[in-house]
Design an enzyme around this catalytic site. Structure first.
Site, PDB file in Angstrom:
ATOM      1  N   TYR A  96      12.542  -3.888   9.075  1.00 20.30           N
ATOM      2  CA  TYR A  96      11.782  -3.602  10.283  1.00 20.30           C
ATOM      3  C   TYR A  96      12.687  -3.738  11.503  1.00 20.30           C
ATOM      4  O   TYR A  96      13.698  -4.450  11.474  1.00 20.30           O
ATOM      5  CB  TYR A  96      10.645  -4.602  10.458  1.00 20.30           C
ATOM      6  CG  TYR A  96       9.397  -4.378   9.637  1.00 20.30           C
ATOM      7  CD1 TYR A  96       8.807  -3.121   9.526  1.00 20.30           C
ATOM      8  CD2 TYR A  96       8.766  -5.453   9.008  1.00 20.30           C
ATOM      9  CE1 TYR A  96       7.637  -2.943   8.798  1.00 20.30           C
ATOM     10  CE2 TYR A  96       7.591  -5.283   8.286  1.00 20.30           C
ATOM     11  CZ  TYR A  96       7.034  -4.024   8.180  1.00 20.30           C
ATOM     12  OH  TYR A  96       5.877  -3.854   7.470  1.00 20.30           O
ATOM     13  N   ASN A 140       3.596  -5.138  12.255  1.00 22.12           N
ATOM     14  CA  ASN A 140       2.866  -6.282  11.701  1.00 22.12           C
ATOM     15  C   ASN A 140       3.852  -7.430  11.466  1.00 22.12           C
ATOM     16  O   ASN A 140       4.215  -8.129  12.379  1.00 22.12           O
ATOM     17  CB  ASN A 140       2.113  -5.905  10.432  1.00 22.12           C
ATOM     18  CG  ASN A 140       0.833  -6.701  10.270  1.00 22.12           C
ATOM     19  OD1 ASN A 140      -0.062  -6.576  11.105  1.00 22.12           O
ATOM     20  ND2 ASN A 140       0.720  -7.493   9.220  1.00 22.12           N
ATOM     21  N   GLU A 200       1.326   0.379   7.496  1.00 25.52           N
ATOM     22  CA  GLU A 200       0.005  -0.026   7.019  1.00 25.52           C
ATOM     23  C   GLU A 200      -1.100   0.622   7.857  1.00 25.52           C
ATOM     24  O   GLU A 200      -2.031  -0.031   8.319  1.00 25.52           O
ATOM     25  CB  GLU A 200      -0.105  -1.550   7.009  1.00 25.52           C
ATOM     26  CG  GLU A 200       0.830  -2.182   5.987  1.00 25.52           C
ATOM     27  CD  GLU A 200       0.808  -3.697   5.982  1.00 25.52           C
ATOM     28  OE1 GLU A 200       0.981  -4.275   4.904  1.00 25.52           O
ATOM     29  OE2 GLU A 200       0.622  -4.291   7.061  1.00 25.52           O
ATOM     30  N   GLU A 298       5.673  -2.184  -0.194  1.00 27.36           N
ATOM     31  CA  GLU A 298       5.657  -3.646  -0.092  1.00 27.36           C
ATOM     32  C   GLU A 298       4.936  -4.188  -1.315  1.00 27.36           C
ATOM     33  O   GLU A 298       3.723  -4.034  -1.435  1.00 27.36           O
ATOM     34  CB  GLU A 298       4.931  -4.134   1.170  1.00 27.36           C
ATOM     35  CG  GLU A 298       5.637  -3.876   2.473  1.00 27.36           C
ATOM     36  CD  GLU A 298       4.872  -4.451   3.664  1.00 27.36           C
ATOM     37  OE1 GLU A 298       4.124  -5.435   3.469  1.00 27.36           O
ATOM     38  OE2 GLU A 298       5.017  -3.905   4.770  1.00 27.36           O
TER      39      GLU A 298
END
Length: 1007
Positions: A96, A140, A200, A298
């Site tokens: 990320y 997130n 997500e 993930e």
């Protein structure tokens, strides 16, 4: 699944016409891609079919682990993690990027120094690791705001939607970060092979269109416009089919989803909830995205842990090696082709970068610990599976079948899922039907092979599946032309060398195993005892049975040597790719994988390469270690370990052997309690002489926050004034009438936050915090006030981080921090005029090196005293172990020297003694200006804080700064503050340079 030629031609014709076609095959509804532009690849390097990716035309399984560069801001240590991932047999890392760290000031993208991504990309290339880029903008990740910068709280639009205000806010960040990623794509010789444009994107509410194809297409176009040409992949939070290929505008190239089957209950680490093992992922994949390789972007590699939680040691126990064996092999039963484990290395929530529910550590219970240690058994277990996948290309082309409790095993206590190959080998995943069973089950197998359908074992005895275990049995497994008809022992690796082939098999303690080989050769035991080994020759094969032993046995069958190991012994083996041109192993191409050698060497083998007549190994050692090398090229005559020529012997089987002596160095650490500590009051705001004239006035009559309307005359939301991180301070001025008796205040700082209130210099009280409380409404009694006199209410609140924004439409990231409401009894709210502050400058933050989140609004932080060499010569001598005798906030600074030996990786920890006193207090510790510890005495759980080399100067001077907030009239003090270390590792890791550590400099305008 193969379509007929006629069907395929019809589908292609429909695609060419721009039409979408749906059809049913074997009960599944397939939707073929309707967008020919999507199918016309923008590059030729990364392609795919329904089975797997191809890189440069070569089929590959992507086995990956998650690692965030912003949670380990030392570039040399990033290489360390990459090499430890490579040593697992993995070939990829997913990462990320935290937008909040690089655009803390709207419109100013700062990705230099520790936030520069390019050294991270270079380290991946050096280690031979591909990258999956996941820059958000929403990530997130248990990060503050989910990676959103705090100023998004002022955006007049729904976050993660097609509202123009939000999209405009993302443009600057995405254009910059995606351009950097594009520069390092595989098309430009870089390591990045996949790009994820959202995160997500699975759940919506509150009247917002969801999923919004216009929004998804926009974020994809942002990447494309910045030069990203590699395939786009998503990670649906569940296998829901959102934005899968064929769904129209906003569809990605490759569909992926997430899965965390065991959940996050680290407080009960032995409990595996009934029915939580996924069994339908293959079916869902064929329904949702049958033309792309099956991807879990993930999959659970650990767990988060909240304030007051059981700690990450419990999480590593919950998600341990047994979980890996059962769950990851279950994923293999679905023919997973892109598998990323979240996390492989968690790192640290330094400098306030974490979300409010988590503490400083982001260890995650992952395979590599926060201190970069790899002694958790789950690391070694992963290595067995990673190396098996690396040498089993037939797995990717096999055809998965349905799980069954009959037909293969002779007991319904076991479930078997076949992956049947067509001349490429078959794979049978065996587990307990009750996946959580702790029973040992004896069984026999009936498996189809090229020879015949055979009941195994043939030579007598039974197989055993121990509790919470799973196995992958293989049939017709190709070892460079030698057909392994079957093996009940699991394959670790195999290699073809100039003088023959080597196959490494392993089994659990006490197990019996059997294999059959297509050969007319006899079996010879060439190392170890023949006891417990039996064999039987037929006209076209040989069958070998054995009992697993802790002592290695090697058998020879023709030109094939087979190492028979127990699992714990297999943990000590490594399979580094052998570089012949330079020292980098290169990426995991079939050619590079084939070039690997096999090394038994204990703790870690990083790299292997040939140079002249030398075989060079770089490796780490935590004990005196016998090193063995199998498959040494004939051109190599000398062995070098970590650059030192090492004497070796060669046995009759051609195995090189050497010994590396481990002599632990003397590590001398300073006594922190005995340092020359200096103290300054860091809450001067409660003194009568304090002047807040330079503070921002909280005078906005309207908020720009669209989530919560104001309940105060002016906004007291910190983000309306540009303060998004760390401590917040408010000063409310009023003139008394003499009738005021109480003061009520509703403060909000996020989970486990605290607050304290003073009237002038009189302490009124505190909210000491609970994990369950993100806000708290308190009422404090006031002393008798004097009519006509001016009073100041001082409020301290710690912002624990901004909420994440998982569900689109809720806009929870906009949940404000600060004062929500207040009531001075008998007075209108307008009677109080407020000022506030957070970090100096707010979004125009002072410390561009350490970033926008590192420091909060305490007086010492605003002045920069937490940085090295503060002007402490005239400060009072006092220690945080002496502490405060009343409620307040103290600041302590001291320096110490370290002189740790070069060539050793020595994990260091700051340890705060767990409080035995009832007085609650909160602590921050800055190390050379970087905040690396937040401790809450009455909540916990963290008391030990790893601080990496590079933040600490291992051979030089270091500065510690401690803020101590006593939330009780009795004050508070640290029970202890110590430096400690764990086992030093003799390392091949190169010199670690310290990150930039700007010293104290008087700040213009500091108040």
């Amino acid at each position: 699944m193969k379509l007929s030629s006629a069907c395929a031609i019809a589908l292609l014709a429909a695609q060419a016409a721009g039409a979408s076609i749906k059809h049913r095959i074997n009960g599944f509804t397939l939707t073929e891609h309707s967008d020919p532009a999507k199918r016309e690849l923008l590059q030729k390097y990364v392609t795919w079919d329904d089975k797997s990716l191809f890189i440069n035309g070569e089929r590959i399984m992507i086995f990956s682990g998650e690692f965030h560069p912003f949670r380990l801001p030392v570039k040399e240590l990033q290489l360390d993690i990459f090499q430890k991932v490579k040593a697992l047999g993995f070939n990829c890392v997913s990462f990320y990027v935290d937008w909040a760290l690089v655009e803390g000031e709207p419109g100013e993208y700062r990705a230099d120094g520790i936030f520069d991504l390019e050294p991270f990309f270079d380290a991946a290339s050096e280690a031979g690791i591909y990258l999956l880029a996941r820059p958000g903008p929403y990530i997130n990740a248990e990060s503050s705001g989910g990676g959103f910068p705090g100023w998004l709280q002022r955006v007049n639009g729904t976050l993660r939607s097609s509202d123009k205000a939000y999209l405009d806010a993302t443009d600057n960040y995405v254009s910059h970060v995606a351009a950097t990623i594009a520069k390092y794509q595989i098309t430009n010789g870089g390591p990045i092979i996949l790009y994820q444009p959202e995160n997500e994107y699975t759940s919506g509410c509150c009247g917002v269109e969801f999923p919004d194809p216009v929004y998804m297409q926009y974020v994809e176009d942002q990447a494309r416009n910045a030069g990203v040409v590699i395939p786009l992949i998503n990670n649906d939070a569940s296998a829901s089919g959102n934005n899968a290929p064929g769904t129209g505008k906003g569809a990605v190239d490759i569909y992926g989803h997430d899965s965390y089957p065991l959940g996050f209950d680290c407080a009960n680490p032995t409990v595996w909830p009934s029915g939580d093992l996924p069994t339908n992922f293959r079916t869902l994949h064929l329904e949702q995205s049958p033309t792309t390789p099956y991807a879990i972007v993930e999959f659970q590699g650990g767990s988060y842990d909240p304030w007051g939680g059981p700690g990450f040691a419990a999480c590593s126990e919950l998600l341990n090696n047994e979980f890996e064996r059962v769950s990851y092999k279950n994923d293999f039963s679905f023919q997973i082709a892109i598998m990323n484990l979240y996390m492989i290395f968690g790192g640290t929530n330094w400098g306030n970068l974490g979300y409010p529910n988590g503490y400083t550590s982001y260890d995650y219970g992952s395979a590599v610990t926060e201190s970069r240690n790899i002694t958790r058994e789950k690391y070694s277990e992963l290595k067995l599976l990673g190396n098996f996948a690396k040498v089993s290309p037939g797995y990717l082309t096999a055809s998965p079948g349905n799980l069954t409790t009959s037909g293969y095993a002779d007991t319904t206590d076991l479930t078997v899922t076949p992956l049947l190959g067509n001349s490429t080998g078959s794979f049978f995943v065996v587990r307990h039907s009750d996946y959580s069973s702790e029973e040992s089950t004896s069984y026999k197998l009936r498996l189809p092979t090229s020879a015949s359908s055979v009941t195994i074992p043939q030579l007598g005895g039974t197989l055993t599946l121990n509790g919470r275990d799973s196995k992958i049995h293989v049939t017709d497994y190709n070892v460079s032309g030698t057909n392994i008809i079957y093996s009940t022992a699991e394959v670790f690796t195999w290699k073809k060398f100039a003088d023959g082939k080597v196959l490494v098999l392993y089994g659990g303690a006490g197990e019996h195993h059997e294999l059959a080989i297509s050969t007319k050769s006899n079996v010879t035991v060439i190392e170890g005892s023949e006891s417990g080994i039996s064999s039987k020759q037929t006209s076209s094969s040989v069958v070998v049975g054995w009992d697993v032993s802790t002592t290695r046995r090697i058998i020879q069958v023709g030109d094939l040597k087979i190492l028979l190991l127990d699992r714990n012994s297999a943990y000590n083996y490594w399979v580094p790719q052998l570089a012949t041109d330079g020292t980098s192993p290169g990426f995991s191409t079939p050619e590079k994988v084939a070039s690997s050698i096999i090394v038994k060497a204990g703790y870690l083998v990083r790299t292997a390469y040939l140079k002249g007549s030398g075989l060079y190994l770089t490796a780490d050692f935590n004990a005196t270690t016998s090193v063995e090398v199998i498959g040494v090229p004939s051109t190599a005559k000398n062995l070098f370990i970590n650059g030192d020529k090492t004497s070796h012997t060669v046995d009759k089987n051609g195995i090189w052997s050497a010994t590396v002596d481990y002599n632990a160095p003397d590590i001398s650490l300073p006594s922190l309690k005995d340092l020359d500590w200096k103290y300054v009051d860091t809450l001067p705001e409660i003194q009568s002489s304090y002047d807040d004239s330079l503070w921002p006035a909280a005078d906005l009559k309207q908020t720009k926050n669209t989530l919560r309307s104001l309940t105060t005359p002016t906004s007291l939301y910190s983000s309306d004034y540009g303060f998004h991180t760390g401590y917040l301070l408010y000063r409310g001025h009023f003139t008394a009438t003499g009738n005021e008796s109480t003061f009520a205040i509703d403060t909000q700082g996020g989970s486990a936050f605290g607050s304290s209130v003073w009237l002038n210099g009189t302490y009124l009280g505190s909210w000491t915090g609970l994990y369950a409380n993100s806000d708290y409404n308190a009422t404090y009694n006031l002393p008798q006030l004097q009519a006509g006199k001016t009073y100041v209410i001082t409020v301290v609140i710690n912002n624990m981080g901004l909420e994440e924004n998982w569900t689109v439409g809720e806009d929870l990231m906009k949940t404000p921090r600060g004062i929500l409401n207040f009531l001075l009894a008998g007075r209108p709210s307008s009677a109080i005029s407020w000022k506030l502050t957070g970090n100096l400058g707010g979004e125009d933050y002072e410390d561009k090196v350490r970033g926008p989140l590192n420091e909060g609004g305490l007086y010492a932080e605003r002045q920069g005293f937490h940085q090295p060499e503060p002007p402490s010569q005239d400060w009072k001598s006092s220690s945080p172990l002496e502490g405060l005798s009343e409620a307040g906030i103290g600041f302590y600074s001291a320096s110490f020297d370290l002189d740790l030996p070069k060539g050793w990786d020595v994990p260091l920890f700051l340890n705060i003694g767990n409080s035995t006193t009832p007085s609650p207090y909160r602590v921050q510790v800055y190390v050379n200006g970087y905040q690396y510890a937040k401790y809450i005495s009455n909540i916990g759980p963290q008391t030990s804080f790893p601080v990496p080399e590079g933040i600490l100067n291992y051979r030089g001077t270091n500065w510690l700064a401690v803020t101590l907030w006593a939330l009780d009239s009795a004050g508070g003090k640290l029970e202890s503050l110590e430096l400690s270390y764990t086992t030093p590792v003799l390392t091949a890791l190169g010199e670690v340079e310290s990150v930039d550590q700007p010293k104290y400099k008087k700040r213009k305008g500091a108040y």
